[in-house]
Design an enzyme around this catalytic site. Structure first.
Site, PDB file in Angstrom:
ATOM      1  N   ILE A  97       0.900  -1.153   0.000  1.00 49.17           N
ATOM      2  CA  ILE A  97       0.000   0.000   0.000  1.00 49.17           C
ATOM      3  C   ILE A  97       0.939   1.202   0.000  1.00 49.17           C
ATOM      4  O   ILE A  97       1.547   1.530   1.006  1.00 49.17           O
ATOM      5  CB  ILE A  97      -0.944  -0.001   1.217  1.00 49.17           C
ATOM      6  CG1 ILE A  97      -1.834  -1.242   1.186  1.00 49.17           C
ATOM      7  CG2 ILE A  97      -1.774   1.281   1.237  1.00 49.17           C
ATOM      8  CD1 ILE A  97      -2.773  -1.365   2.357  1.00 49.17           C
ATOM      9  N   PRO A  98       1.109   1.836  -1.161  1.00 45.42           N
ATOM     10  CA  PRO A  98       2.243   2.746  -1.392  1.00 45.42           C
ATOM     11  C   PRO A  98       2.138   4.141  -0.777  1.00 45.42           C
ATOM     12  O   PRO A  98       1.961   5.134  -1.475  1.00 45.42           O
ATOM     13  CB  PRO A  98       2.304   2.808  -2.913  1.00 45.42           C
ATOM     14  CG  PRO A  98       0.893   2.613  -3.342  1.00 45.42           C
ATOM     15  CD  PRO A  98       0.296   1.654  -2.351  1.00 45.42           C
ATOM     16  N   CYS A  99       2.322   4.223   0.523  1.00 45.64           N
ATOM     17  CA  CYS A  99       2.325   5.536   1.182  1.00 45.64           C
ATOM     18  C   CYS A  99       3.534   6.364   0.751  1.00 45.64           C
ATOM     19  O   CYS A  99       3.516   7.591   0.855  1.00 45.64           O
ATOM     20  CB  CYS A  99       2.288   5.372   2.698  1.00 45.64           C
ATOM     21  SG  CYS A  99       3.561   4.313   3.376  1.00 45.64           S
ATOM     22  N   HIS A 100       4.561   5.719   0.237  1.00 47.12           N
ATOM     23  CA  HIS A 100       5.772   6.411  -0.207  1.00 47.12           C
ATOM     24  C   HIS A 100       5.544   7.213  -1.495  1.00 47.12           C
ATOM     25  O   HIS A 100       6.429   7.931  -1.925  1.00 47.12           O
ATOM     26  CB  HIS A 100       6.911   5.402  -0.395  1.00 47.12           C
ATOM     27  CG  HIS A 100       6.561   4.270  -1.308  1.00 47.12           C
ATOM     28  ND1 HIS A 100       5.798   3.191  -0.893  1.00 47.12           N
ATOM     29  CD2 HIS A 100       6.844   4.059  -2.615  1.00 47.12           C
ATOM     30  CE1 HIS A 100       5.648   2.354  -1.907  1.00 47.12           C
ATOM     31  NE2 HIS A 100       6.258   2.861  -2.954  1.00 47.12           N
TER      32      HIS A 100
END
Length: 147
Positions: free
Chosen positions: A132-135
């Site tokens: 889950i790409p919070c970056h």
């Protein structure tokens, strides 16, 4: 019962957590919001879900296209789940801002405004890092915020 395994990424050790069927957590080993009490109560085990997750991560770190995410079970408030679902729509190699996500949620909820800081709080508590790409979320000033 929860289970844990480890994955050595090019950027450090990741802890993988599962309920036995689905992935419920991926954290950097020294992450500040890591729930140590939960981790300490997990049993180290090899599971198919961990094999699938490791394969997905191998592909990700080799810049190969991943077709399907491993099964995940998100645990959190409806607001957080909404933010995490939006994170999953950010394409590989793209960026968005906390404010843009807040605008999306306000439209979905049919409310005038959602706080970008509230979005940031949900992102800071993302239980499944990288997948889950919070970056891929940055501040409105174009800088990485929160790391």
């Amino acid at each position: 019962m929860y289970y844990i395994n480890k994955y050595l990424s090019p950027f450090g050790q990741l802890l993988l957590c599962s309920n036995g069927e689905a992935l419920i957590g991926v954290w950097w080993e020294n992450q500040r919001c890591l729930d140590l009490q939960m981790i300490n109560n997990c049993q180290m085990k090899v599971l198919p879900i961990f094999d699938k997750t490791c394969c997905w991560l191998d592909n990700y770190f080799q810049c190969k296209k991943n077709i399907q995410l491993p099964q995940m079970q998100l645990v959190g408030s409806e607001f957080r789940k909404m933010v995490w679902q939006i994170l999953q729509t950010i394409p590989y190699g793209s960026l968005t801002t906390y404010g843009e996500i807040a605008i999306q949620i306000a439209k979905i909820k049919n409310v005038p405004k959602i706080s970008a800081q509230a979005v940031g709080g949900a992102i800071a508590n993302n239980p499944i890092n990288i997948l889950i790409p919070c970056h891929r979320v940055i501040g409105s000033n174009g800088k990485l915020i929160g790391y």
